[in-house]
Design an enzyme around this catalytic site. Sequence first.
Site, PDB file in Angstrom:
ATOM      1  N   ASN A  10       0.787  -1.418   0.342  1.00  0.00           N
ATOM      2  CA  ASN A  10       0.097   0.200   0.128  1.00  0.00           C
ATOM      3  C   ASN A  10       0.789   1.408   0.026  1.00  0.00           C
ATOM      4  OD1 ASN A  10      -1.397   2.023   1.058  1.00  0.00           O
ATOM      5  ND2 ASN A  10      -1.557   1.144   3.418  1.00  0.00           N
ATOM      6  N   HIS A  98      -7.173   0.058   7.085  1.00  0.00           N
ATOM      7  CA  HIS A  98      -5.858  -0.144   7.396  1.00  0.00           C
ATOM      8  C   HIS A  98      -6.478   0.752   9.110  1.00  0.00           C
ATOM      9  CE1 HIS A  98      -2.190   1.060   7.320  1.00  0.00           C
ATOM     10  NE2 HIS A  98      -1.814  -0.066   6.802  1.00  0.00           N
ATOM     11  N   GLU A 170      -2.233  -7.110  11.194  1.00  0.00           N
ATOM     12  CA  GLU A 170      -1.256  -5.591  11.106  1.00  0.00           C
ATOM     13  C   GLU A 170      -1.330  -5.208  12.336  1.00  0.00           C
ATOM     14  OE1 GLU A 170      -0.016  -3.975   6.803  1.00  0.00           O
ATOM     15  OE2 GLU A 170      -1.644  -3.155   7.480  1.00  0.00           O
ATOM     16  N   SER A 216       6.056  -3.585   9.561  1.00  0.00           N
ATOM     17  CA  SER A 216       7.450  -3.157   9.502  1.00  0.00           C
ATOM     18  C   SER A 216       8.405  -3.990   9.024  1.00  0.00           C
ATOM     19  CB  SER A 216       8.194  -3.255  10.906  1.00  0.00           C
ATOM     20  OG  SER A 216       8.403  -1.858  11.462  1.00  0.00           O
ATOM     21  N   GLY A 237       4.596  -2.219   4.231  1.00  0.00           N
ATOM     22  CA  GLY A 237       4.838  -0.810   3.279  1.00  0.00           C
ATOM     23  C   GLY A 237       6.619  -0.455   3.145  1.00  0.00           C
TER      24      GLY A 237
HETATM   25  P1  PGA Z   1       5.107  -0.719   7.148  1.00  0.00           P
HETATM   26  O1  PGA Z   1       3.582  -0.714   6.712  1.00  0.00           O
HETATM   27  O2  PGA Z   1       5.723  -1.631   6.723  1.00  0.00           O
HETATM   28  O3  PGA Z   1       5.470   0.665   6.402  1.00  0.00           O
HETATM   29  O4  PGA Z   1       5.352  -1.020   8.598  1.00  0.00           O
HETATM   30  C1  PGA Z   1       2.589  -1.230   6.703  1.00  0.00           C
HETATM   31  C2  PGA Z   1       1.336  -1.011   6.293  1.00  0.00           C
HETATM   32  O5  PGA Z   1       0.753   0.378   6.795  1.00  0.00           O
HETATM   33  O6  PGA Z   1       0.516  -1.648   5.767  1.00  0.00           O
END
Ligand code: PGA
Length: 265
Positions: A10, A98, A170, A216, A237
């Site tokens: 995303n 989300h 998540e 992350s 992300g």
């Molecule tokens: P991130 O984001 O990998 O930067 O932690 C994940 C997300 O928001 O789906």
Amino acid sequence: MTQIFYFGTNTKMYMTSTQTVEFVQNLVSLTKDVNREENTLFVIPSFISLESARNSVLRDDLLLGGQNVHWEEEGQFTGEISVKMLTDIGADLIMIAHSERRQLFGETDYTANKRLMTTLNKGLIALYCVGESADHKDIGITQEILRTQLLVGLHGITVEQTRNLWIAYEPVWAIGIHGQPADKNHVNFSHMKIRKTLVERFGSRGNEIPILYGGSVNKENATDYATLKSVNGLFIGRSAWDAELFSLIIHDTIASRKKVLGDSV
Ligand code: PGA
């Protein structure tokens, strides 16, 4: 039977249309060798980038999604977007609830339910995001929170409709620049609890719904998560917004899964 593994990102409120087109084209060209019968790749760019992204890569190579949707077909809802509008510009899927939408824009399990209903009724794939906050985890109610998010969000969804349903787990505390990467045992625990609720809710068909992990995920930890049998995909992300890095993660993950999980993948 080979279970499809999912790799998606995303792009949040980053990337203009021009940047998105460059990104998806690079990603597709760097992943030409990735077997699309065993792996599904998807990108969820900003609404305004969707159409040009769709025109620049093939659906067979890359699915594209919207970051949100309104539950009504049309109407006096200034600033909102409908499933029909997203379908018209080439969206294959829609991400729903989300954690940033829940935390910053007041979305709830109830509004998620309405958005899920509309998306699935119109035949698009719905990617439903669930995850506990740091407080929930500290109090020890992760399992209860996930169960509630699933039971409320999926209320009224039929077994047949689950063919187009994907779940992203998540944990809120693991997402974004302030996020802490989750321990893989915690990820495994949560994925198993999610699976249990899906089976309770949809019977054996609940076993087929993909559960992706996000928060992350990076080059160093991707294979730790992806080699858990309970994980059916990675939803990334920051570490995916560079096509080369994303492609590296995809290739590493596929190789590690073959090595660790052998014939079962
Ligand atoms: P991130 O984001 O990998 O930067 O932690 C994940 C997300 O928001 O789906």
